[in-house]
Write an enzyme that holds these catalytic residues in place. Structure first.
Site, PDB file in Angstrom:
ATOM      1  N   ASP A 104       8.865  -8.061  -4.080  1.00 60.68           N
ATOM      2  CA  ASP A 104       8.509  -6.654  -3.952  1.00 60.68           C
ATOM      3  C   ASP A 104       7.114  -6.391  -4.533  1.00 60.68           C
ATOM      4  O   ASP A 104       6.139  -7.017  -4.115  1.00 60.68           O
ATOM      5  CB  ASP A 104       9.610  -5.821  -4.621  1.00 60.68           C
ATOM      6  CG  ASP A 104       9.515  -4.342  -4.373  1.00 60.68           C
ATOM      7  OD1 ASP A 104       9.791  -3.908  -3.247  1.00 60.68           O
ATOM      8  OD2 ASP A 104       9.171  -3.609  -5.329  1.00 60.68           O
ATOM      9  N   HIS A 272      17.511  -6.192   0.289  1.00 57.83           N
ATOM     10  CA  HIS A 272      16.207  -6.240  -0.377  1.00 57.83           C
ATOM     11  C   HIS A 272      16.203  -7.066  -1.650  1.00 57.83           C
ATOM     12  O   HIS A 272      15.248  -7.786  -1.926  1.00 57.83           O
ATOM     13  CB  HIS A 272      15.766  -4.808  -0.690  1.00 57.83           C
ATOM     14  CG  HIS A 272      14.451  -4.694  -1.385  1.00 57.83           C
ATOM     15  ND1 HIS A 272      13.270  -5.114  -0.813  1.00 57.83           N
ATOM     16  CD2 HIS A 272      14.138  -4.214  -2.618  1.00 57.83           C
ATOM     17  CE1 HIS A 272      12.272  -4.877  -1.654  1.00 57.83           C
ATOM     18  NE2 HIS A 272      12.771  -4.343  -2.753  1.00 57.83           N
TER      19      HIS A 272
END
Length: 292
Positions: A104, A272
């Site tokens: 991320d 994610h």
């Protein structure tokens, strides 16, 4: 978490960076995402430390690292400055060359680190991102709805900071719980650590400045690389969640191949938060790539 790791603070690039270090051998730097801290690696750090000297650091503005003011153009949180933090940290710990595994926001820092300092990075592994420039330039409705925080956090101070500070837990759960796996991947201990750090003075400003920089000065740096024909030269493994937004809204391999010369990658069976959703799958992919 991190039972065999030592904890340290290091003054680098004019600020204090907090880290944990464990294991032995070739160095592997772990960089976390938003709105988390280095604690996101707790399911894979110990196994990785059987193979590497693992350094898990908190990015500036996050965790227990320093949270400087961003500056008029948010330049203190440019990925160039955040990458320099990590380069100097690794040098201070005795590593002039190392591998990087990053998720991320940390993967955006790692991208800049490998771009600006290819002599220092042996291999780069990014988790659930496409290049920042591609994601902003190709923003559509589905992406904007799923990544609403990208556009909320870049509003001028103090609006987003004030709203986050009013209820850090609500913000944390609104961002992390809205992904495909909900709150299931996060242990109580890790979640408590994320909330503790998000509640620290200056954290809300730090994470907002991270995003403001990405929507401004970072795009300038990325466009300059494209215009000059500069590509990442280090071997890159791009992994993303098959159930996540990045793979649904973008073609990660295609986008990475536009900016990097040596790209491999695939979708993993998760959303994610790869390191917390499928830690064993991630370990297998990381070890296969770094030992190839």
């Amino acid at each position: 978490m991190f039972a065999s790791f030592e904890t340290g603070q290091c003054q680098v690039n004019g600020i204090r960076i907090h880290y944990r270090k464990g294991g032995s051998g070739q160095a592997l730097l772990l960089l976390h995402g938003h709105p988390q801290t280095h604690a996101m690696w707790h399911k894979v750090a110990e196994p990785l430390a059987r193979h590497f000297t693992v350094v898990a650091a908190d990015l500036r503005g996050y965790g227990d690292s320093a949270k400087p003011a961003g500056g008029e153009r948010h330049e203190a949180y440019s990925k160039r400055q955040m990458a320099l933090d990590m380069l100097e940290l690794m040098k201070a710990l005795g590593f002039s060359r190392f591998d990087v595994l990053a998720h991320d926001r940390g993967a955006r820092v790692a991208h800049r680190l490998a771009q600006d300092h290819p002599e220092a990075v042996k291999h780069l592994i990014t988790l659930d991102i496409a290049p920042t420039l591609a994601m902003y330039e190709q923003t559509g409705e589905a992406f904007a709805r799923a990544y609403w925080h990208w556009f909320f956090l870049i509003r001028p101070a103090p609006l987003p900071e004030t709203l986050i500070e009013a209820n850090p837990e609500l913000y944390l759960r609104s961002v992390m719980g809205a992904r495909s796996a909900g709150m299931k991947p996060f242990t109580d201990e890790a979640l408590a650590e994320y909330l503790r750090c998000l509640s620290l003075p200056g954290t809300a400003h730090g994470l907002c400045e991270d995003y403001r920089a990405s929507a401004g000065i970072d795009l300038e740096h990325d466009r300059a690389d494209v215009q000059a024909g500069r590509k990442l030269s280090v071997p890159l493994l791009a992994l993303w969640g098959a159930e996540g937004t990045v793979g649904r809204c973008f073609d990660p391999l295609q986008e990475w191949r536009r900016v990097a010369a040596d790209v491999h990658g695939k979708a993993l069976p998760c959303g994610h938060y790869i390191a917390e959703e499928v830690p064993q799958v991630l370990l297998e992919e990381v070890l296969a790539f770094l030992y190839s």
